[in-house]
Design an enzyme around this catalytic site. Structure first.
Site, short mmCIF file in Angstrom:
data_model
loop_
_atom_site.label_atom_id
_atom_site.label_comp_id
_atom_site.label_asym_id
_atom_site.label_seq_id
_atom_site.Cartn_x
_atom_site.Cartn_y
_atom_site.Cartn_z
N LEU A 1 0.85 -1.19 0.00
CA LEU A 1 0.00 0.00 0.00
C LEU A 1 0.89 1.23 0.00
O LEU A 1 1.56 1.52 0.99
CB LEU A 1 -0.91 0.00 1.23
CG LEU A 1 -1.74 -1.26 1.48
CD1 LEU A 1 -2.60 -1.09 2.73
CD2 LEU A 1 -2.61 -1.58 0.27
N LYS B 1 4.57 5.72 11.90
CA LYS B 1 4.76 6.12 13.30
C LYS B 1 3.56 6.85 13.86
O LYS B 1 3.18 6.64 15.03
CB LYS B 1 6.01 6.99 13.43
CG LYS B 1 6.02 8.20 12.52
CD LYS B 1 7.34 8.91 12.51
CE LYS B 1 7.39 9.95 11.42
NZ LYS B 1 7.49 9.36 10.07
N GLU C 1 9.49 -1.96 12.55
CA GLU C 1 10.85 -1.46 12.79
C GLU C 1 11.12 -0.14 12.09
O GLU C 1 11.80 0.75 12.62
CB GLU C 1 11.88 -2.49 12.33
CG GLU C 1 13.32 -2.11 12.62
CD GLU C 1 13.62 -2.08 14.11
OE1 GLU C 1 14.00 -1.00 14.60
OE2 GLU C 1 13.48 -3.12 14.78
N VAL D 1 10.56 3.99 13.45
CA VAL D 1 11.45 4.83 14.27
C VAL D 1 12.89 4.62 13.81
O VAL D 1 13.37 3.49 13.76
CB VAL D 1 11.35 4.49 15.77
CG1 VAL D 1 12.29 5.37 16.59
CG2 VAL D 1 9.92 4.65 16.27
N ILE E 1 18.10 1.92 11.48
CA ILE E 1 18.75 1.52 12.73
C ILE E 1 17.94 0.40 13.40
O ILE E 1 16.76 0.58 13.70
CB ILE E 1 18.86 2.71 13.70
CG1 ILE E 1 19.60 3.88 13.04
CG2 ILE E 1 19.57 2.29 14.97
CD1 ILE E 1 19.58 5.15 13.85
N GLU F 1 11.29 19.22 4.49
CA GLU F 1 10.14 19.23 3.59
C GLU F 1 9.73 20.67 3.27
O GLU F 1 10.11 21.61 3.97
CB GLU F 1 8.96 18.50 4.24
CG GLU F 1 9.24 17.07 4.63
CD GLU F 1 9.24 16.13 3.45
OE1 GLU F 1 8.82 16.55 2.35
OE2 GLU F 1 9.66 14.96 3.62
N LYS G 1 7.46 9.10 17.67
CA LYS G 1 8.49 8.08 17.87
C LYS G 1 8.75 7.86 19.35
O LYS G 1 8.98 6.72 19.79
CB LYS G 1 9.76 8.49 17.14
CG LYS G 1 9.60 8.52 15.63
CD LYS G 1 10.79 9.16 14.92
CE LYS G 1 10.59 9.19 13.42
NZ LYS G 1 11.70 9.91 12.73
N GLY H 1 15.33 8.22 4.63
CA GLY H 1 15.78 7.98 3.26
C GLY H 1 15.22 6.70 2.71
O GLY H 1 14.87 5.76 3.46
#
Length: 434
Positions: free
Chosen positions: A13, A106, A130, A133, A137, A191, A206, A308
């Site tokens: 989606l 989030k 995962e 946030v 990482i 942005e 987060k 990214g």
């Protein structure tokens, strides 16, 4: 043979920067993912708003009907739309039908996580997130799984790359907030509408997710105290430098124990000064880092690219592999853990420290007047520095730990003193012993 097994069918989606990278990697490395999962992984449909904007994808995969795609013959729904609706309705639809979910959303998790977890539990489906946030990482899975047997006391980190880039640039160049924000926009770090980042909304969502996982307590975005960086001035940066500190926008989640031994949770996002030798102080540019303090494991730090297309796609694909493996062996991933049900403290009842810069009259007794205000509110002073003379006279005070409400009241009363011309700046101090 793996290739003879029934494939794991995936509905995607949304297909922006992250989604495009996810599809590309799955199509470029099918044998690799099949070997990791134990069965082929096949994208059977991609829901987008404007199919003609996606010439890189086979036309037969594209649809504008997200609901029909979710209702179709799929095993796993990957949501990369963002926002609350229609993402919430679509994921609930999938979970209630027993279809597992991977999401990077989030905002949705911070507000409606408990509803999604309940739907997953009821049907036996998995929900992994995962990528919600800190991008690439590996952070949530260690909190959710690796540290599940430990007791986490604090999670503190830089979880927004835009604000970290701005504050890092202000520290290194001396430029103003507005100048650095404009530069960040030109470089693609901010942005066109940076509100979610610079006003702390992104980091607060987060923080809610981190606090929920770390303390086994349901914490929503509305529980998180939020302040952004738009009020941070070049003067604040200079003041931090004078004390050998740096300013960072921090998400801070604490387990707080009062004098009677009662535990509660504090979750907050705000700019703070931290010592230059603290691990988070050296995190520059658009990178993210999170510092975890656990009772047995001690201090842990997670660092890397927090946003990214490729980094976030890495986290999404990691979740997809985990969910697909569970589907192959008819297993289940970790469920929501909210057993502690600790109360969430208001910001006023949260222990903090302040750095206060005052423009004061150059006359005897000013310091004693200011000090008496701190004494009246039972706030202890750690450092005091008086500098300049005449119109340039100033006073800098750094406090020990006290309740935030007491510190706020102290500053308000100090501002009313005749000897204080202006409260130039007030910023919290973190990362060192009080």
């Amino acid at each position: 043979m793996i290739e003879d097994r029934e494939p794991i069918r995936v509905a995607l989606l949304g297909c922006g920067t992250v989604g495009t990278e996810v599809v590309r990697l799955l199509r470029d490395r099918p044998e690799e993912f099949a070997a990791r999962v134990g069965a082929p992984v096949r994208v059977t449909g991609v829901a987008v708003r404007r199919p003609h904007k996606h010439p890189e994808l086979p036309e037969e995969l594209l649809t504008t009907d997200s609901a029909s795609l979710v209702d179709g013959d799929v095993d796993l729904v990957v949501e990369l739309i963002g926002g609350i609706e229609p993402a919430r309705s679509l994921l609930l639809r999938a979970l209630r039908a027993g279809k597992s979910v991977v999401t990077a959303n989030k905002a949705l998790l911070a507000e409606y996580g408990s509803e999604l977890y309940a739907a997953a539990d009821a049907s036996g489906a998995d929900i992994y997130f995962e990528a919600s946030v800190a991008g690439a990482i590996p952070l949530l899975r260690p909190l959710r799984e690796s540290l599940a047997g430990d007791r986490i006391n604090r999670v503190m980190g830089i979880v927004n790359g835009t604000t970290n880039y701005i504050l890092s640039a202000m520290d290194s160049t001396g430029a103003s907030y507005s100048e650095t924000l404009e530069e960040a926009g030109q470089l693609g770090y901010a942005e066109a509408d940076p509100t979610a980042d610079v006003d702390g909304f992104d980091a607060a969502a987060k923080a809610a997710i981190l606090a929920s996982l770390a303390f086994h307590t349901r914490v929503t975005a509305t529980d998180v105290h939020r302040e952004g960086i738009s009020g941070t001035s070049a003067g604040d940066i200079t003041a931090a430098q004078a004390l050998d500190r740096r300013v960072k926008l921090l998400a801070i989640c604490d387990r707080v124990t009062d004098e009677e031994g009662n535990e509660s949770v504090s979750a907050r996002v705000h700019p703070a000064m931290i010592p230059r030798d603290h691990p988070l102080a050296g995190v520059g540019g658009a990178f993210n880092a999170v510092f975890v303090e656990a009772e047995s494991a001690g201090q842990l730090m997670f660092y890397g690219q927090g946003a990214g297309g490729a980094p976030t796609a890495s986290a999404v694909l990691g979740d997809m592999v985990a969910v697909a493996r569970n589907l192959v062996v008819s297993g289940k991933g970790p469920r929501e853990s909210a057993h502690a049900q600790l109360p969430v403290r208001s910001m006023g009842q949260t222990p903090t420290r302040y750095h206060i810069s005052l423009d004061v009259a150059d006359k005897p007794g000013v310091l004693s007047q200011v000090a008496s205000m701190f004494n009246e509110h039972d706030v202890s002073i750690s450092v005091v520095r008086q500098q300049g003379r005449g119109a340039e006279a100033s006073l800098v005070v750094v406090t020990h730990t006290a309740l935030d409400a007491a510190l706020k009241s102290t500053v308000e009363e100090i501002a009313r003193l005749d000897a204080v011309r202006e409260v130039v700046s007030v910023m919290r101090v973190e990362g060192e012993l009080s």
